[in-house]
Scaffold this active site. Structure first.
Site, mmCIF file in Angstrom:
data_model
loop_
_atom_site.group_PDB
_atom_site.id
_atom_site.type_symbol
_atom_site.label_atom_id
_atom_site.label_comp_id
_atom_site.label_asym_id
_atom_site.label_seq_id
_atom_site.Cartn_x
_atom_site.Cartn_y
_atom_site.Cartn_z
ATOM 1 N N HIS A 230 -37.062 57.257 -99.577
ATOM 2 C CA HIS A 230 -38.416 57.106 -99.035
ATOM 3 C C HIS A 230 -38.378 56.585 -97.596
ATOM 4 O O HIS A 230 -39.117 57.064 -96.736
ATOM 5 C CB HIS A 230 -39.253 56.173 -99.918
ATOM 6 C CG HIS A 230 -39.824 56.836 -101.125
ATOM 7 N ND1 HIS A 230 -39.043 57.269 -102.168
ATOM 8 C CD2 HIS A 230 -41.097 57.144 -101.433
ATOM 9 C CE1 HIS A 230 -39.832 57.815 -103.080
ATOM 10 N NE2 HIS A 230 -41.079 57.758 -102.656
ATOM 11 N N LYS B 197 -41.614 53.043 -113.051
ATOM 12 C CA LYS B 197 -41.703 51.933 -113.994
ATOM 13 C C LYS B 197 -42.517 50.820 -113.353
ATOM 14 O O LYS B 197 -42.239 50.433 -112.215
ATOM 15 C CB LYS B 197 -40.280 51.483 -114.317
ATOM 16 C CG LYS B 197 -40.144 50.278 -115.191
ATOM 17 C CD LYS B 197 -38.689 50.020 -115.533
ATOM 18 C CE LYS B 197 -37.921 49.465 -114.344
ATOM 19 N NZ LYS B 197 -36.550 49.077 -114.667
#
Length: 173
Positions: free
Chosen positions: A36, A101
């Protein structure tokens, strides 16, 4: 359990509700915080990405090496909050789904609503189960990042829960 075919469409996303169990099948990308960061560095330089995010779903995971006879090793979800600072920007580029998550911050929930996207929660500790759902794997970008490279997976019956739907409803509150 609802069966979802990837890539996602806006019509499919609109049918999803926070708390629903789904089985995902189709193609996804992987990307953790190092990928990212690299994506945003490329965007900051106004350079083209080596892949398109439009219509894609990103799984926040770094696959383990494949044991003999398998496409992928264990591949459990990473804590999604590590990608929160990058996510609104990627959603504006057309990213439609994320799998990870844990909770997301309010800026991500707002960006999900604004862009008509969805966030799926994967089961922590179920990396072997997810690895077995991966039927094909190829590196798409940043091979120097090793397990944190961007991979394209073909998945089948990948179990998740709709954690934040396109209206911003969440299982975390």
């Amino acid at each position: 359990m609802k069966q979802i075919r990837l890539p996602l469409t806006k019509q499919t996303i609109e049918t999803l509700r926070a708390g629903e169990s789904v089985l995902l099948s189709g193609t996804i990308l992987t990307g953790r915080d190092c990928a990212h960061k690299r994506i945003c560095e490329i965007l900051d330089k106004n350079e083209p990405l080596p892949f398109s995010l439009k219509g894609e779903t990103i799984y926040y995971a770094g696959p383990c090496p494949a044991p003999e006879g398998k496409v992928c090793g264990s591949c459990g979800p990473t804590t999604s909050a590590r990608m929160d600072s990058f996510t609104p920007r990627l959603l504006k580029l057309g990213l439609l789904g994320m799998i990870g998550k844990g909770e997301r911050d309010e800026s991500v929930r707002a960006a999900i609503r604004e862009n008509g996207a969805v966030y799926f929660a994967a089961i922590g500790g179920a990396g072997a189960l997810y690895g077995n759902a991966i039927k094909k794997s190829e590196i798409v970008a940043f091979p120097d990042l090793l397990s944190e490279a961007v991979y394209r997976f073909e998945i089948e019956d990948f179990p998740c829960i709709v954690a934040i739907d396109c209206r911003g409803n969440t299982i975390y509150q």
